[in-house]
Design a protein around this motif. Structure first.
Motif, mmCIF file in Angstrom:
data_model
loop_
_atom_site.group_PDB
_atom_site.id
_atom_site.type_symbol
_atom_site.label_atom_id
_atom_site.label_comp_id
_atom_site.label_asym_id
_atom_site.label_seq_id
_atom_site.Cartn_x
_atom_site.Cartn_y
_atom_site.Cartn_z
ATOM 1 N N GLU A 36 -1.897 -3.497 -10.804
ATOM 2 C CA GLU A 36 -2.326 -1.451 -11.243
ATOM 3 C C GLU A 36 -1.047 -2.219 -12.687
ATOM 4 O OE1 GLU A 36 -0.769 2.815 -11.329
ATOM 5 O OE2 GLU A 36 -0.968 1.928 -9.483
ATOM 6 N N ALA A 37 -0.517 -2.627 -13.022
ATOM 7 C CA ALA A 37 0.030 -2.698 -14.223
ATOM 8 C C ALA A 37 -0.327 -3.976 -15.068
ATOM 9 C CB ALA A 37 1.196 -3.271 -13.851
ATOM 10 N N ASP B 191 1.401 -2.552 -6.784
ATOM 11 C CA ASP B 191 2.455 -2.327 -8.255
ATOM 12 C C ASP B 191 2.183 -3.349 -9.786
ATOM 13 O OD1 ASP B 191 2.959 0.181 -7.315
ATOM 14 O OD2 ASP B 191 4.619 -0.233 -6.794
ATOM 15 N N ARG B 192 2.294 -4.704 -9.402
ATOM 16 C CA ARG B 192 1.947 -5.579 -10.059
ATOM 17 C C ARG B 192 0.643 -5.224 -10.022
ATOM 18 N NH1 ARG B 192 5.953 -8.153 -7.213
ATOM 19 N NH2 ARG B 192 4.351 -9.563 -5.706
ATOM 20 N N THR C 139 -0.284 12.106 -12.663
ATOM 21 C CA THR C 139 -0.630 10.717 -11.856
ATOM 22 C C THR C 139 -2.009 11.164 -11.557
ATOM 23 O OG1 THR C 139 0.969 11.494 -10.363
ATOM 24 C CG2 THR C 139 1.903 10.329 -12.367
ATOM 25 N N ASP D 247 -6.306 6.256 -5.070
ATOM 26 C CA ASP D 247 -6.442 5.324 -5.726
ATOM 27 C C ASP D 247 -7.093 4.440 -5.034
ATOM 28 O OD1 ASP D 247 -5.223 6.192 -8.279
ATOM 29 O OD2 ASP D 247 -3.403 6.136 -6.692
ATOM 30 N N HIS E 162 -9.336 0.068 -11.297
ATOM 31 C CA HIS E 162 -8.394 0.836 -10.776
ATOM 32 C C HIS E 162 -8.745 2.184 -11.039
ATOM 33 C CE1 HIS E 162 -4.538 3.292 -11.035
ATOM 34 N NE2 HIS E 162 -4.895 3.294 -9.556
ATOM 35 N N ARG F 209 -5.923 3.685 -2.129
ATOM 36 C CA ARG F 209 -4.138 4.597 -1.333
ATOM 37 C C ARG F 209 -4.606 5.789 -1.048
ATOM 38 N NH1 ARG F 209 0.865 3.408 -4.754
ATOM 39 N NH2 ARG F 209 1.714 1.312 -3.148
ATOM 40 N N LEU G 178 3.145 -3.497 -1.489
ATOM 41 C CA LEU G 178 3.116 -1.948 -2.502
ATOM 42 C C LEU G 178 4.087 -3.352 -3.812
ATOM 43 C CD1 LEU G 178 3.944 1.141 -0.372
ATOM 44 C CD2 LEU G 178 2.091 0.541 -0.790
ATOM 45 N N LEU G 179 4.666 -3.498 -3.496
ATOM 46 C CA LEU G 179 5.265 -4.193 -5.240
ATOM 47 C C LEU G 179 3.995 -4.979 -5.945
ATOM 48 C CD1 LEU G 179 8.922 -5.579 -4.717
ATOM 49 C CD2 LEU G 179 7.901 -3.388 -6.231
ATOM 50 N N TYR H 225 -8.607 0.625 -5.406
ATOM 51 C CA TYR H 225 -8.717 -0.808 -6.392
ATOM 52 C C TYR H 225 -10.025 -2.184 -5.640
ATOM 53 C CZ TYR H 225 -3.996 0.863 -6.885
ATOM 54 O OH TYR H 225 -2.524 2.259 -7.575
#
Length: 288
Positions: free
Chosen positions: A131-132, A128-129, A8, A91, A22, A45, A124-125, A93
């Motif tokens: 990034e997905a 994460d969304r 990772t 990371d 990303h 991040r 943070l959620l 974004y």
């Protein structure tokens, strides 16, 4: 001695149309990058080491696990510091200017300054969304993706963070965007003026009024692109030199050291310390 990075913690660039990207950035030496221009609004991040963003007004330090927002058009000094194992990893974004215009509130458009981001669970959620969505790259869900990633802008503003300019990019930003798409091209004032729909004389006059010139902008975009490629891909250094417009690798290395104070080799974590996971070779834009 450098320890191996996990799967990772590899260099890569993932892009989602013209919405967001990303970028996983890895650096092997502490570097101070002065007069650095942020070409896209970006949330960073920090994973390993620490980052500092310095302007005339403030200095913000971001440690491992923390987040910082850098608005488009920010000119600052960036310090990326390695950890005790000799690695800086973050990371990034990056958000498109169009996305910013769609979701940003005009009254929160200035000043252009870096901001620490409170890493609450909801933010943070949302990250994460984002990034997905970027990694899934579902072009048939563009409108949904814009709203998923636009949530980050809304949440930044709910924290009181001014996300940057709401209007049209400046002339220098427009030039940087054009050149960044193909930094190896032999850009002339005539060619750029035609892309901008102005005359070469008007282009030179407007740049002079901003105390800059095309030669300096081209050189900076090329060096910034090279830094991004060194940090986020495994491209050979001589290939990077060609990709940003230098046929001579030695001349490129000298220009790079003169601009950033480090050689291209000093940016790179030595071969063999990163476990490969299909890192893509793409232009990553501004490196951070």
């Amino acid at each position: 001695m450098l320890n191996c990075l996990s799967k990772t913690q590899t260099r890569f660039v993932r892009k989602l149309n013209d919405i967001a990207a990303h970028v996983s950035i890895i650096q092997a030496s502490t570097g101070t990058f002065r007069h650095f221009t942020v070409d896209q609004p970006v949330i960073i991040r920090v994973r390993r080491g620490w980052k500092r963003a310095i302007t005339n007004e403030l200095s913000l330090e971001t440690c491992s696990g923390e987040l910082i927002f850098l608005p488009q058009g920010l000119e600052c000094t960036i310090v990326n510091a390695v950890d005790s194992h000799g690695i800086y990893h973050c990371d990034a974004y990056a958000l498109s200017h169009d996305l910013l215009r769609e979701f940003a509130r005009p009254e929160l458009s200035a000043p252009v300054q870096p901001s620490k981001v409170h890493s609450d669970p909801d933010f943070l959620l949302a990250l994460d969304r984002t990034e997905a969505a970027i990694h899934a790259d579902r072009s048939d869900q563009e409108q949904l993706n814009r709203h998923i990633i636009g949530e980050l802008i809304l949440r930044l503003q709910s924290m009181g963070i001014r996300v940057g300019a709401h209007g049209e990019p400046s002339l220098v930003q427009r030039i940087r965007t054009i050149v960044k798409q193909d930094p190896s091209s032999d850009w002339s004032s005539d060619a750029l003026a035609a892309r901008l729909a102005i005359s070469p004389a008007t282009l030179r006059r407007k740049l002079a009024a901003q105390a800059t010139n095309l030669t300096d902008i081209l050189a900076d975009v090329r060096m910034t692109a090279a830094l991004g490629l060194l940090q986020s891909t495994d491209m050979p250094i001589n290939r990077i030199a060609l990709d940003v417009g230098y046929e001579s690798a030695s001349k490129f290395a000298a220009r790079f050291r003169n601009r950033f104070g480090l050689s291209p080799h000093e940016i790179r974590v030595p071969q063999g310390t990163i476990e490969q996971s299909g890192a893509e070779i793409e232009r990553s834009g501004a490196a951070l």
